[in-house]
Design a protein around this motif. Structure first.
Motif, PDB file in Angstrom:
ATOM      1  N   SER A 106      14.089  -1.027   0.661  1.00  0.00           N
ATOM      2  CA  SER A 106      12.924  -0.864   1.487  1.00  0.00           C
ATOM      3  C   SER A 106      11.704  -0.894   0.638  1.00  0.00           C
ATOM      4  O   SER A 106      11.774  -0.401  -0.468  1.00  0.00           O
ATOM      5  CB  SER A 106      12.944   0.852   2.020  1.00  0.00           C
ATOM      6  OG  SER A 106      11.648   1.219   2.706  1.00  0.00           O
ATOM      7  N   ALA A 107      10.640  -1.819   1.099  1.00  0.00           N
ATOM      8  CA  ALA A 107       9.438  -1.662   0.267  1.00  0.00           C
ATOM      9  C   ALA A 107       8.342  -1.372   1.184  1.00  0.00           C
ATOM     10  O   ALA A 107       8.386  -2.257   2.271  1.00  0.00           O
ATOM     11  CB  ALA A 107       9.624  -3.053  -0.496  1.00  0.00           C
ATOM     12  N   ILE A 108       7.395  -0.988   0.551  1.00  0.00           N
ATOM     13  CA  ILE A 108       6.153  -0.652   1.405  1.00  0.00           C
ATOM     14  C   ILE A 108       4.843  -0.928   0.648  1.00  0.00           C
ATOM     15  O   ILE A 108       4.604  -0.905  -0.594  1.00  0.00           O
ATOM     16  CB  ILE A 108       5.787   0.866   1.755  1.00  0.00           C
ATOM     17  CG1 ILE A 108       7.058   1.184   2.870  1.00  0.00           C
ATOM     18  CG2 ILE A 108       4.874   1.404   2.398  1.00  0.00           C
ATOM     19  CD1 ILE A 108       7.241   2.757   3.248  1.00  0.00           C
ATOM     20  N   ASP A 109       3.772  -1.389   1.527  1.00  0.00           N
ATOM     21  CA  ASP A 109       2.581  -1.623   0.937  1.00  0.00           C
ATOM     22  C   ASP A 109       1.493  -1.096   1.777  1.00  0.00           C
ATOM     23  O   ASP A 109       1.394  -1.594   3.149  1.00  0.00           O
ATOM     24  CB  ASP A 109       2.181  -3.237   0.770  1.00  0.00           C
ATOM     25  CG  ASP A 109       0.590  -3.329   0.086  1.00  0.00           C
ATOM     26  OD1 ASP A 109      -0.026  -2.357  -0.215  1.00  0.00           O
ATOM     27  OD2 ASP A 109       0.371  -4.457  -0.068  1.00  0.00           O
ATOM     28  N   LEU A 110       0.755  -0.063   1.410  1.00  0.00           N
ATOM     29  CA  LEU A 110      -0.219   0.559   2.367  1.00  0.00           C
ATOM     30  C   LEU A 110      -1.570  -0.073   2.304  1.00  0.00           C
ATOM     31  O   LEU A 110      -2.582   0.586   1.835  1.00  0.00           O
ATOM     32  CB  LEU A 110      -0.304   2.233   1.842  1.00  0.00           C
ATOM     33  CG  LEU A 110       0.851   3.004   2.132  1.00  0.00           C
ATOM     34  CD1 LEU A 110       0.845   4.432   1.749  1.00  0.00           C
ATOM     35  CD2 LEU A 110       1.452   2.936   3.640  1.00  0.00           C
ATOM     36  N   CYS A 111      -1.570  -1.321   2.653  1.00  0.00           N
ATOM     37  CA  CYS A 111      -2.611  -2.151   2.570  1.00  0.00           C
ATOM     38  C   CYS A 111      -3.696  -2.143   3.445  1.00  0.00           C
ATOM     39  O   CYS A 111      -4.746  -2.830   3.339  1.00  0.00           O
ATOM     40  CB  CYS A 111      -2.145  -3.704   2.214  1.00  0.00           C
ATOM     41  SG  CYS A 111      -1.141  -4.319   3.659  1.00  0.00           S
ATOM     42  N   GLY A 112      -3.375  -1.703   4.506  1.00  0.00           N
ATOM     43  CA  GLY A 112      -4.198  -1.929   5.891  1.00  0.00           C
ATOM     44  C   GLY A 112      -3.878  -2.976   6.564  1.00  0.00           C
ATOM     45  O   GLY A 112      -4.599  -3.428   7.795  1.00  0.00           O
TER      46      GLY A 112
END
Length: 195
Positions: A106-112
């Motif tokens: 699982s990989a996340i970027d809270l980039c918008g």
């Protein structure tokens, strides 16, 4: 200050009230009307160390689709609201999580910028009263409502229950890392100056 949000959503298909505390300890009160989905959300909260309260009244006489998808929308909205301006957060989170014979990334970027990459194939149509194809719909709804970039991939498949549970736990762990503060980050972690 604790980062919390409560979101209410009422349509002809579902009535949902959800509260999340991103700085919690993993306490969960979940009632979606779908036992297996409750179990998955409890795993997400416990392993992400989020306090999560979810109450859903959905049109389960149709199927589980609206209940699960709309819960994803509301969870994504709550995460986005609780994050506020995103100042000081790590922004990225990732994990490779084992559950017995199963291995999940699982990989996340809270980039918008919303995006979902989902690579998971189940060999059974349902787990309890939850259709397995709804996993992708749930995570799609969360990623777009939260405006996050989310990658989920089953690296080593196995028992369907283990695969689903590992996906939810890995999502929780990666999100916990992404929303956590780093004292070296004074503003937002972006060369643009905003997320």
């Amino acid at each position: 200050m604790e980062r919390t949000a409560t979101v209410l959503r009422r349509t002809k298909e579902t009535e949902i009230e959800l509260t999340i505390n991103l700085d919690g300890s993993g306490k969960a009160q979940i009632n979606t009307g779908i036992g297996f989905f409750n179990h998955m959300l409890e795993g997400f909260a416990r392993h992400g160390l989020f306090d999560l309260s979810v109450s859903v009244k959905g049109d389960l006489f149709v199927d589980s689709h609206h209940t699960i998808e709309d819960t994803g929308i509301v969870l994504g909205q709550a995460v986005r609201e609780a994050l506020r301006d995103k100042k000081g957060i790590r922004r990225y989170g990732d994990i490779i999580l084992p559950m017995d014979e199963v291995l999940v990334l699982s990989a996340i970027d809270l980039c918008g910028r919303p995006y979902l990459s989902f690579d998971a194939e189940f060999t059974t149509e349902r787990l309890g009263e939850m259709e397995t194809e709804m996993a992708k719909e749930f995570f799609y709804a969360v990623s777009y409502a939260a405006m996050m970039n989310l990658h989920l991939k089953i690296l080593t498949p196995g028992n369907n229950h283990h695969m689903m549970e590992a996906l939810f736990k890995a999502f929780g762990k990666a999100l916990d890392e992404a929303v956590s503060y780093d004292p070296r980050i004074q503003d937002v972690l972006s060369t643009k100056g905003s997320l």
